[in-house]
Scaffold this active site. Structure first.
Site, PDB file in Angstrom:
ATOM      1  N   HIS A 206      34.258  37.284  41.970  1.00 19.01           N
ATOM      2  CA  HIS A 206      33.733  36.210  41.510  1.00 19.01           C
ATOM      3  C   HIS A 206      34.188  34.883  42.128  1.00 19.01           C
ATOM      4  CE1 HIS A 206      31.191  39.057  39.242  1.00 19.01           C
ATOM      5  NE2 HIS A 206      32.249  39.371  38.973  1.00 19.01           N
TER       6      HIS A 206
ATOM      7  N   GLU B  53      35.665  36.237  33.237  1.00 19.51           N
ATOM      8  CA  GLU B  53      36.222  37.376  34.023  1.00 19.51           C
ATOM      9  C   GLU B  53      36.869  36.791  35.394  1.00 19.51           C
ATOM     10  OE1 GLU B  53      33.211  39.879  35.770  1.00 19.51           O
ATOM     11  OE2 GLU B  53      34.801  40.508  37.159  1.00 19.51           O
TER      12      GLU B  53
ATOM     13  N   HIS C 267      38.015  43.072  39.154  1.00 19.37           N
ATOM     14  CA  HIS C 267      37.167  42.715  38.172  1.00 19.37           C
ATOM     15  C   HIS C 267      37.313  43.210  36.817  1.00 19.37           C
ATOM     16  CE1 HIS C 267      33.792  41.734  41.002  1.00 19.37           C
ATOM     17  NE2 HIS C 267      34.503  42.089  42.006  1.00 19.37           N
TER      18      HIS C 267
ATOM     19  N   GLU D  25      37.316  47.933  37.719  1.00 17.09           N
ATOM     20  CA  GLU D  25      36.968  47.269  36.539  1.00 17.09           C
ATOM     21  C   GLU D  25      37.979  47.226  35.545  1.00 17.09           C
ATOM     22  OE1 GLU D  25      34.468  45.393  36.223  1.00 17.09           O
ATOM     23  OE2 GLU D  25      32.925  45.999  37.774  1.00 17.09           O
TER      24      GLU D  25
HETATM   25 ZN   LIG Z   1      32.912  41.287  38.089  1.00 16.58          ZN
END
Ligand SMILES: [Zn+2]
Length: 394
Positions: free
Chosen positions: A188, A224, A279, A358
């Site tokens: 991101h 995040e 992430h 993740e």
């Molecule tokens: Zn993400």
């Protein structure tokens, strides 16, 4: 501008050999995958001062000085590198906003860049770099070259192009990861804008998806992207300490970085040994927790790269679990904390091994408590560094 690009190229070449060589040097910088990082004449003498200055500015400063500098003209970005021997080189490079594929015809880039044809033509060392480029344009360079780490002065409204290469420091001894190229992708962006959600980019398999998304956040509002950035900054430092050359897909956590397809292209242009995208998840099932690693079922690099990525994901998973204590995902990954997907552009478009972490579920109270802890994020970085090193057999 009515003339086609070929005519323009011919006229540029007609000016003289020096100019043509300089043009080739700019092209080489693009083709070699440095994005905006320009290989300048300073490289051959391994100048320490600009290396440290550029690298530290690119890696650690969360509030880039770019915000304070005046906006450049939309079409041209200029970077100045000062060399101690009292000479300075200024090179202009067009920021077209488009994704410069590795095969982008060099002539068009140069032809549309007015500044590129002037000062660089005088540099003989640039010519030497250009001469080496055509023979092995996609081979990662090793050694302690100053790559002129450069990042665009973002306006925070437009996705950028290119990566930020953090070169190894001069005269470092051979270390465990010397000669490796690692691309780290902090998922991101530092800021989000509706335009990036609307912009469609290739995601592989002939499909398209949004340039990027905002990412998730904890219930208390810890975003995040901040988690991803912090882990990557620490991880980059650890890998560089071990001799790796690290390339970040975005330069800070205060602007909009490249779209997801361009992030894959950064790894491809660098011929990275491994791309790791960091992430954290946002599963709304509050009881769901734990980490998992995503790989693509079908990567641009073919079956060999796809299976190599899966093997590396397994190694990194084990080291991540060991180093952080984070449990394997309870909600995806079939109990082995690895999911194989087809909708992740950054993985699908990768020609080199690539995995996506993740790190946990930010919507789970237990995971959130960890992910918001600076100490824990440092643990993540150490665990990832161990996993990456092991995955590369170093
Ligand atoms: Zn993400």
């Amino acid at each position: 501008m009515g003339k086609p690009g070929v005519d323009r190229t011919l006229s540029v070449l007609g000016i003289g050999l020096g100019v043509a060589v300089a043009a080739a040097a700019i092209v080489a910088a693009l083709v070699m995958g440095t994005g905006f990082s320009l290989s300048t004449a300073a490289s051959t003498s391994a100048v320490a001062t600009p290396t440290r200055a550029a690298a530290s500015a690119a890696s650690a400063d969360p509030q880039p000085t770019a915000e304070a500098t005046p906006e450049p003209t939309p079409e041209t970005v200029t970077v100045t590198v000062t060399v101690p021997v009292s000479s300075a080189t200024t090179v202009g490079l067009a920021d077209t906003g488009a994704t410069p594929a590795a095969s982008t015809p060099a002539t068009s880039s140069v032809g549309t860049t007015p500044a590129a044809t002037t000062p660089a033509a005088t540099s003989s060392t640039t010519a030497a770099g250009a001469a080496a480029a055509p023979s092995a344009p996609r081979t990662p360079r090793t050694g302690n070259l100053f790559e002129g780490a450069y990042f665009s002065p973002y306006t925070a409204k437009k996705p950028s192009v290119g990566g930020v290469r953090l070169a190894t420091l001069p005269d470092t001894p051979r270390l465990a990861m010397t000669g490796t190229f690692i691309v780290l992708d902090p998922g991101h962006n530092g800021v989000s804008d509706a335009t990036i959600f609307a912009r469609q980019v290739p995601m592989g398999g002939g499909k398209k998806k949004a340039c990027n998304t905002s990412g998730t956040q904890t219930d208390s509002g810890y975003p995040e992207h901040a988690h991803n950035w912090d882990v990557v900054v620490n991880l980059a430092a650890l890998l560089r300490e071990r001799g790796a050359t690290v390339i970040l897909t975005r330069p800070n956590d205060a602007s909009i970085g490249p779209c997801v397809d361009e992030r894959a292209a950064i790894g491809n242009r660098a011929r990275a040994d491994l791309v790791v995208s960091v992430h954290a998840d946002g599963n709304t099932a509050r009881a769901a927790r734990g980490f998992h690693i995503i790989t693509s079922r079908s990567m641009a690099g073919g079956a060999a790269v796809t299976s190599k990525s899966l093997a590396m994901a397994t190694t990194i998973r084990d080291e991540f679990a060991k180093g952080t204590g984070m449990p394997r995902s309870t909600y995806t990954g079939a109990g082995i904390a690895i999911t194989r997907r087809t909708d992740i552009a950054g993985l699908n478009l990768s020609e080199v091994p690539a995995v996506m972490l993740e790190a946990g579920n930010m919507r789970n109270t237990g995971d959130a408590a960890l992910l918001t802890s600076r100490t824990y994020r440092l643990k993540e970085a150490h665990a990832l560094a161990a996993g990456i090193q092991k995955a590369l057999g170093r």
